[in-house]
Design a protein around this motif. Structure first.
Motif, PDB file in Angstrom:
ATOM      1  N   LEU A   1       0.826  -1.204   0.000  1.00 37.15           N
ATOM      2  CA  LEU A   1       0.000   0.000   0.000  1.00 37.15           C
ATOM      3  C   LEU A   1       0.863   1.257   0.000  1.00 37.15           C
ATOM      4  CD1 LEU A   1      -2.827   1.171  -0.020  1.00 37.15           C
ATOM      5  CD2 LEU A   1      -2.836   0.976   2.487  1.00 37.15           C
ATOM      6  N   ASP A   2       1.983   1.247   0.711  1.00 37.63           N
ATOM      7  CA  ASP A   2       2.879   2.398   0.739  1.00 37.63           C
ATOM      8  C   ASP A   2       3.486   2.642  -0.648  1.00 37.63           C
ATOM      9  OD1 ASP A   2       4.011   4.463   2.482  1.00 37.63           O
ATOM     10  OD2 ASP A   2       5.933   3.485   2.104  1.00 37.63           O
ATOM     11  N   VAL A   3       3.832   1.583  -1.361  1.00 36.20           N
ATOM     12  CA  VAL A   3       4.348   1.713  -2.737  1.00 36.20           C
ATOM     13  C   VAL A   3       3.271   2.341  -3.628  1.00 36.20           C
ATOM     14  CG1 VAL A   3       5.043   0.396  -4.786  1.00 36.20           C
ATOM     15  CG2 VAL A   3       6.066  -0.120  -2.554  1.00 36.20           C
ATOM     16  N   TRP A   4       2.032   1.859  -3.491  1.00 36.65           N
ATOM     17  CA  TRP A   4       0.924   2.412  -4.266  1.00 36.65           C
ATOM     18  C   TRP A   4       0.733   3.891  -3.930  1.00 36.65           C
ATOM     19  CZ3 TRP A   4      -3.760   4.694  -3.119  1.00 36.65           C
ATOM     20  CH2 TRP A   4      -4.677   4.783  -4.160  1.00 36.65           C
ATOM     21  N   ALA A   5       0.748   4.233  -2.647  1.00 39.73           N
ATOM     22  CA  ALA A   5       0.534   5.610  -2.208  1.00 39.73           C
ATOM     23  C   ALA A   5       1.643   6.546  -2.694  1.00 39.73           C
ATOM     24  CB  ALA A   5       0.421   5.665  -0.686  1.00 39.73           C
ATOM     25  N   ALA A   6       2.861   6.041  -2.818  1.00 45.36           N
ATOM     26  CA  ALA A   6       3.978   6.870  -3.301  1.00 45.36           C
ATOM     27  C   ALA A   6       3.717   7.379  -4.708  1.00 45.36           C
ATOM     28  CB  ALA A   6       5.281   6.067  -3.262  1.00 45.36           C
ATOM     29  N   GLN A   7       3.008   6.604  -5.493  1.00 48.69           N
ATOM     30  CA  GLN A   7       2.716   6.977  -6.882  1.00 48.69           C
ATOM     31  C   GLN A   7       1.461   7.835  -7.000  1.00 48.69           C
ATOM     32  OE1 GLN A   7       2.540   3.137  -8.758  1.00 48.69           O
ATOM     33  NE2 GLN A   7       4.685   2.702  -8.315  1.00 48.69           N
TER      34      GLN A   7
ATOM     35  N   ILE B   1      -9.305  -6.979   0.327  1.00 44.31           N
ATOM     36  CA  ILE B   1      -8.650  -7.759   1.373  1.00 44.31           C
ATOM     37  C   ILE B   1      -7.473  -8.559   0.825  1.00 44.31           C
ATOM     38  CG2 ILE B   1     -10.652  -7.881   2.880  1.00 44.31           C
ATOM     39  CD1 ILE B   1     -11.210 -10.674   1.912  1.00 44.31           C
ATOM     40  N   LEU B   2      -6.485  -8.683   1.677  1.00 46.34           N
ATOM     41  CA  LEU B   2      -5.326  -9.534   1.445  1.00 46.34           C
ATOM     42  C   LEU B   2      -5.191 -10.394   2.692  1.00 46.34           C
ATOM     43  CD1 LEU B   2      -2.806 -10.270  -0.286  1.00 46.34           C
ATOM     44  CD2 LEU B   2      -1.567  -8.505   0.991  1.00 46.34           C
ATOM     45  N   ALA B   3      -5.288 -11.687   2.510  1.00 43.58           N
ATOM     46  CA  ALA B   3      -5.261 -12.600   3.657  1.00 43.58           C
ATOM     47  C   ALA B   3      -3.844 -12.752   4.201  1.00 43.58           C
ATOM     48  CB  ALA B   3      -5.807 -13.970   3.249  1.00 43.58           C
ATOM     49  N   ARG B   4      -3.758 -12.790   5.504  1.00 42.99           N
ATOM     50  CA  ARG B   4      -2.501 -13.125   6.166  1.00 42.99           C
ATOM     51  C   ARG B   4      -2.191 -14.600   5.901  1.00 42.99           C
ATOM     52  NH1 ARG B   4      -1.024  -9.988  10.754  1.00 42.99           N
ATOM     53  NH2 ARG B   4      -2.412  -8.217  11.126  1.00 42.99           N
TER      54      ARG B   4
ATOM     55  N   ASP C   1      -2.269 -11.739  -3.903  1.00 43.81           N
ATOM     56  CA  ASP C   1      -0.926 -11.508  -3.370  1.00 43.81           C
ATOM     57  C   ASP C   1      -0.689 -10.006  -3.285  1.00 43.81           C
ATOM     58  OD1 ASP C   1      -0.001 -10.548  -5.978  1.00 43.81           O
ATOM     59  OD2 ASP C   1       0.074 -12.656  -6.563  1.00 43.81           O
ATOM     60  N   ALA C   2       0.379  -9.621  -2.629  1.00 45.55           N
ATOM     61  CA  ALA C   2       0.661  -8.194  -2.427  1.00 45.55           C
ATOM     62  C   ALA C   2       0.905  -7.467  -3.746  1.00 45.55           C
ATOM     63  CB  ALA C   2       1.860  -8.023  -1.495  1.00 45.55           C
ATOM     64  N   GLY C   3       1.456  -8.167  -4.731  1.00 45.78           N
ATOM     65  CA  GLY C   3       1.725  -7.551  -6.021  1.00 45.78           C
ATOM     66  C   GLY C   3       0.477  -7.130  -6.770  1.00 45.78           C
TER      67      GLY C   3
ATOM     68  N   HIS D   1      -5.823  -3.832  -8.068  1.00 44.54           N
ATOM     69  CA  HIS D   1      -7.196  -3.895  -7.566  1.00 44.54           C
ATOM     70  C   HIS D   1      -7.623  -2.544  -6.997  1.00 44.54           C
ATOM     71  CE1 HIS D   1      -7.938  -8.141  -8.118  1.00 44.54           C
ATOM     72  NE2 HIS D   1      -6.855  -8.467  -7.441  1.00 44.54           N
ATOM     73  N   LEU D   2      -6.729  -1.897  -6.282  1.00 50.63           N
ATOM     74  CA  LEU D   2      -7.044  -0.603  -5.688  1.00 50.63           C
ATOM     75  C   LEU D   2      -7.280   0.447  -6.775  1.00 50.63           C
ATOM     76  CD1 LEU D   2      -7.553   0.825  -3.068  1.00 50.63           C
ATOM     77  CD2 LEU D   2      -5.094   1.137  -2.791  1.00 50.63           C
ATOM     78  N   ASP D   3      -6.459   0.432  -7.826  1.00 53.73           N
ATOM     79  CA  ASP D   3      -6.678   1.345  -8.952  1.00 53.73           C
ATOM     80  C   ASP D   3      -8.056   1.131  -9.563  1.00 53.73           C
ATOM     81  OD1 ASP D   3      -4.239   2.684  -8.824  1.00 53.73           O
ATOM     82  OD2 ASP D   3      -3.259   1.297 -10.222  1.00 53.73           O
TER      83      ASP D   3
END
Length: 180
Positions: free
Chosen positions: A19-25, A87-90, A120-122, A127-129
């Protein structure tokens, strides 16, 4: 505004880093993250380790999209508010939880109209976009915080017999039934 919540038990840096990588952009998008027990630093989000109940409710209400671990409380609160939740499952193999119950939760909840599951995190950013670019994407009708008769019957029957107690449908379907 994006609100991320990872619960309070164990760190979930994999979600927070993605999420931090996404927010940086996207510097013009506000991202508030409840980071729990993480010891990492995140430069592109507003971070709070813990929020009290009122702060949490306010953040959930204000959010356009909620990003979360596969915690039932977060999923159901998003559904009650009619908000999309990503959601991203632990995963226990990654040291993020003691069991893989969140993988099962994500699988069961993925068909709900307000739930998007990142495998996955990648894939989280994509999905957020998609959710951010289509304002109605991922929205469902808000559900009632009051249990329907069918859900109460199912839970009661399950406690007594281990079966759905004569109620028809799956657990997520029963959660979404209107109690009126």
């Amino acid at each position: 505004m994006i609100f991320a919540t990872v619960g309070t038990q164990l760190p979930f840096d994999r979600l927070l880093q993605a999420l931090d990588v996404w927010a940086a952009q996207r510097p013009n998008t506000r991202v508030l993250a409840q980071t729990g027990r993480s010891g990492a630093d995140f430069a592109h989000m507003e971070c709070q380790p813990f929020l009290d109940q009122a702060q949490f409710a306010e953040a959930m209400q204000e959010a356009d999209v909620i990003v979360s671990h596969a915690g039932m409380g977060s999923i159901l609160t998003a559904a009650e508010l009619g908000k999309p939740v990503l959601i991203l499952a632990r995963q226990s193999a990654l040291g993020e939880h003691r069991t893989d119950h969140q993988l099962a939760t994500a699988e069961k909840m993925r068909h709900l109209p307000n739930v998007t599951v990142a495998s996955d995190a990648g894939s989280l950013g994509g999905h957020l976009d998609a959710l951010m670019s289509a304002p109605d994407a991922g929205l469902g009708a808000a559900i009632s915080p009051v249990a329907s008769d069918a859900l109460l019957t199912a839970v009661s029957g399950f406690i007594r017999t281990g079966a759905l107690g004569g109620a028809s449908g799956t657990w997520p379907d029963l959660l979404l039934q209107d109690p009126s």
